[in-house]
Design a protein around this motif. Sequence first.
Motif, PDB file in Angstrom:
ATOM      1  N   VAL A  38      -5.283  -5.920  -1.547  1.00  0.00           N
ATOM      2  CA  VAL A  38      -5.450  -4.471  -1.531  1.00  0.00           C
ATOM      3  C   VAL A  38      -6.678  -4.162  -2.401  1.00  0.00           C
ATOM      4  CG1 VAL A  38      -4.296  -2.244  -1.872  1.00  0.00           C
ATOM      5  CG2 VAL A  38      -2.933  -4.260  -1.334  1.00  0.00           C
ATOM      6  N   PRO A  39      -7.871  -4.525  -1.925  1.00  0.00           N
ATOM      7  CA  PRO A  39      -9.073  -4.437  -2.750  1.00  0.00           C
ATOM      8  C   PRO A  39      -9.450  -3.015  -3.156  1.00  0.00           C
ATOM      9  CG  PRO A  39      -9.646  -4.964  -0.487  1.00  0.00           C
ATOM     10  CD  PRO A  39      -8.149  -5.042  -0.597  1.00  0.00           C
ATOM     11  N   GLU A  40      -8.955  -2.018  -2.429  1.00  0.00           N
ATOM     12  CA  GLU A  40      -9.287  -0.646  -2.803  1.00  0.00           C
ATOM     13  C   GLU A  40      -8.690  -0.255  -4.161  1.00  0.00           C
ATOM     14  OE1 GLU A  40      -6.149  -0.380   0.550  1.00  0.00           O
ATOM     15  OE2 GLU A  40      -7.814  -1.656   0.016  1.00  0.00           O
ATOM     16  N   GLU A  48       4.684   6.585  -9.496  1.00  0.00           N
ATOM     17  CA  GLU A  48       5.768   6.047 -10.318  1.00  0.00           C
ATOM     18  C   GLU A  48       5.958   4.545 -10.110  1.00  0.00           C
ATOM     19  OE1 GLU A  48       9.392   8.242 -10.199  1.00  0.00           O
ATOM     20  OE2 GLU A  48       8.359  10.155 -10.397  1.00  0.00           O
ATOM     21  N   ASN A  49       5.441   4.002  -9.025  1.00  0.00           N
ATOM     22  CA  ASN A  49       5.543   2.563  -8.751  1.00  0.00           C
ATOM     23  C   ASN A  49       4.350   1.856  -9.366  1.00  0.00           C
ATOM     24  OD1 ASN A  49       7.870   2.910  -7.224  1.00  0.00           O
ATOM     25  ND2 ASN A  49       6.745   3.121  -5.318  1.00  0.00           N
ATOM     26  N   THR A  50       4.618   1.015 -10.345  1.00  0.00           N
ATOM     27  CA  THR A  50       3.532   0.268 -10.973  1.00  0.00           C
ATOM     28  C   THR A  50       3.161  -0.943 -10.110  1.00  0.00           C
ATOM     29  OG1 THR A  50       5.014  -1.169 -12.223  1.00  0.00           O
ATOM     30  CG2 THR A  50       4.365   0.915 -13.274  1.00  0.00           C
ATOM     31  N   ILE A  51       1.995  -1.471 -10.367  1.00  0.00           N
ATOM     32  CA  ILE A  51       1.555  -2.666  -9.655  1.00  0.00           C
ATOM     33  C   ILE A  51       2.485  -3.825  -9.999  1.00  0.00           C
ATOM     34  CG2 ILE A  51      -0.331  -4.338  -9.411  1.00  0.00           C
ATOM     35  CD1 ILE A  51      -2.216  -1.876  -9.872  1.00  0.00           C
ATOM     36  N   THR A  52       2.906  -3.908 -11.249  1.00  0.00           N
ATOM     37  CA  THR A  52       3.843  -4.954 -11.660  1.00  0.00           C
ATOM     38  C   THR A  52       5.167  -4.827 -10.912  1.00  0.00           C
ATOM     39  OG1 THR A  52       2.813  -5.064 -13.841  1.00  0.00           O
ATOM     40  CG2 THR A  52       5.049  -5.949 -13.643  1.00  0.00           C
ATOM     41  N   PHE A  53       5.689  -3.599 -10.788  1.00  0.00           N
ATOM     42  CA  PHE A  53       6.939  -3.369 -10.065  1.00  0.00           C
ATOM     43  C   PHE A  53       6.813  -3.810  -8.613  1.00  0.00           C
ATOM     44  CE2 PHE A  53       9.149  -0.498  -7.119  1.00  0.00           C
ATOM     45  CZ  PHE A  53      10.460  -0.817  -7.415  1.00  0.00           C
ATOM     46  N   VAL A  54       5.721  -3.408  -7.955  1.00  0.00           N
ATOM     47  CA  VAL A  54       5.530  -3.750  -6.543  1.00  0.00           C
ATOM     48  C   VAL A  54       5.389  -5.260  -6.377  1.00  0.00           C
ATOM     49  CG1 VAL A  54       4.005  -3.464  -4.543  1.00  0.00           C
ATOM     50  CG2 VAL A  54       4.580  -1.491  -5.965  1.00  0.00           C
ATOM     51  N   ALA A  55       4.656  -5.894  -7.277  1.00  0.00           N
ATOM     52  CA  ALA A  55       4.495  -7.355  -7.208  1.00  0.00           C
ATOM     53  C   ALA A  55       5.843  -8.051  -7.335  1.00  0.00           C
ATOM     54  CB  ALA A  55       3.545  -7.822  -8.307  1.00  0.00           C
ATOM     55  N   LYS A  56       6.655  -7.638  -8.287  1.00  0.00           N
ATOM     56  CA  LYS A  56       7.976  -8.256  -8.464  1.00  0.00           C
ATOM     57  C   LYS A  56       8.859  -8.001  -7.243  1.00  0.00           C
ATOM     58  CE  LYS A  56       8.143  -8.313 -13.479  1.00  0.00           C
ATOM     59  NZ  LYS A  56       8.801  -7.800 -14.690  1.00  0.00           N
ATOM     60  N   ILE A 107       5.453 -11.530  -5.386  1.00  0.00           N
ATOM     61  CA  ILE A 107       4.080 -12.027  -5.465  1.00  0.00           C
ATOM     62  C   ILE A 107       3.505 -11.671  -6.826  1.00  0.00           C
ATOM     63  CG2 ILE A 107       3.671 -11.900  -2.971  1.00  0.00           C
ATOM     64  CD1 ILE A 107       2.272  -9.218  -3.455  1.00  0.00           C
ATOM     65  N   SER A 108       2.313 -12.159  -7.118  1.00  0.00           N
ATOM     66  CA  SER A 108       1.676 -11.841  -8.397  1.00  0.00           C
ATOM     67  C   SER A 108       0.838 -10.569  -8.278  1.00  0.00           C
ATOM     68  CB  SER A 108       0.785 -12.994  -8.854  1.00  0.00           C
ATOM     69  OG  SER A 108      -0.350 -13.091  -8.018  1.00  0.00           O
ATOM     70  N   ARG A 109       0.544  -9.985  -9.429  1.00  0.00           N
ATOM     71  CA  ARG A 109      -0.335  -8.815  -9.450  1.00  0.00           C
ATOM     72  C   ARG A 109      -1.710  -9.186  -8.901  1.00  0.00           C
ATOM     73  NH1 ARG A 109      -1.700  -7.165 -14.387  1.00  0.00           N
ATOM     74  NH2 ARG A 109      -1.993  -5.013 -13.770  1.00  0.00           N
ATOM     75  N   THR A 110      -2.167 -10.391  -9.212  1.00  0.00           N
ATOM     76  CA  THR A 110      -3.459 -10.859  -8.725  1.00  0.00           C
ATOM     77  C   THR A 110      -3.500 -10.864  -7.201  1.00  0.00           C
ATOM     78  OG1 THR A 110      -3.681 -12.230 -10.697  1.00  0.00           O
ATOM     79  CG2 THR A 110      -5.112 -12.753  -8.844  1.00  0.00           C
ATOM     80  N   ARG A 152       0.834  -1.212   0.000  1.00  0.00           N
ATOM     81  CA  ARG A 152       0.000   0.000   0.000  1.00  0.00           C
ATOM     82  C   ARG A 152       0.865   1.256   0.000  1.00  0.00           C
ATOM     83  NH1 ARG A 152      -4.160  -2.683   3.836  1.00  0.00           N
ATOM     84  NH2 ARG A 152      -5.884  -3.011   2.391  1.00  0.00           N
ATOM     85  N   GLY A 153       1.909   1.245   0.808  1.00  0.00           N
ATOM     86  CA  GLY A 153       2.794   2.398   0.860  1.00  0.00           C
ATOM     87  C   GLY A 153       3.482   2.650  -0.475  1.00  0.00           C
ATOM     88  N   LEU A 154       3.972   1.589  -1.085  1.00  0.00           N
ATOM     89  CA  LEU A 154       4.644   1.731  -2.378  1.00  0.00           C
ATOM     90  C   LEU A 154       3.685   2.200  -3.464  1.00  0.00           C
ATOM     91  CD1 LEU A 154       6.850  -1.482  -2.317  1.00  0.00           C
ATOM     92  CD2 LEU A 154       7.679   0.881  -2.250  1.00  0.00           C
ATOM     93  N   LEU A 155       2.450   1.739  -3.408  1.00  0.00           N
ATOM     94  CA  LEU A 155       1.483   2.069  -4.447  1.00  0.00           C
ATOM     95  C   LEU A 155       0.929   3.485  -4.344  1.00  0.00           C
ATOM     96  CD1 LEU A 155      -0.301  -1.370  -4.633  1.00  0.00           C
ATOM     97  CD2 LEU A 155       1.083  -0.300  -6.429  1.00  0.00           C
ATOM     98  N   THR A 156       1.203   4.178  -3.243  1.00  0.00           N
ATOM     99  CA  THR A 156       0.769   5.573  -3.158  1.00  0.00           C
ATOM    100  C   THR A 156       1.638   6.468  -4.036  1.00  0.00           C
ATOM    101  OG1 THR A 156       2.123   5.984  -1.196  1.00  0.00           O
ATOM    102  CG2 THR A 156      -0.181   5.343  -0.831  1.00  0.00           C
TER     103      THR A 156
END
Length: 61
Positions: free
Chosen positions: A38-40, A17-25, A29-32, A10-14
Amino acid sequence: MTEEQIRHARGLLTDPENTITFVAKLLGISRTTIYKYVPELAAGRDSLVAGSASALSAPRT
């Protein structure tokens, strides 16, 4: 996903510039999985940023 990983994601996704793919890697973990814990994100990343701002100002109990 652990609670710590969820908070970290959640912190990274705020940061837009941080994509969901980047945070998952980064978390290994997977993007799914991010969408599951993080359902929001389903409402868009703006809701995540707005939620983090209110969470920061909310008093801890």
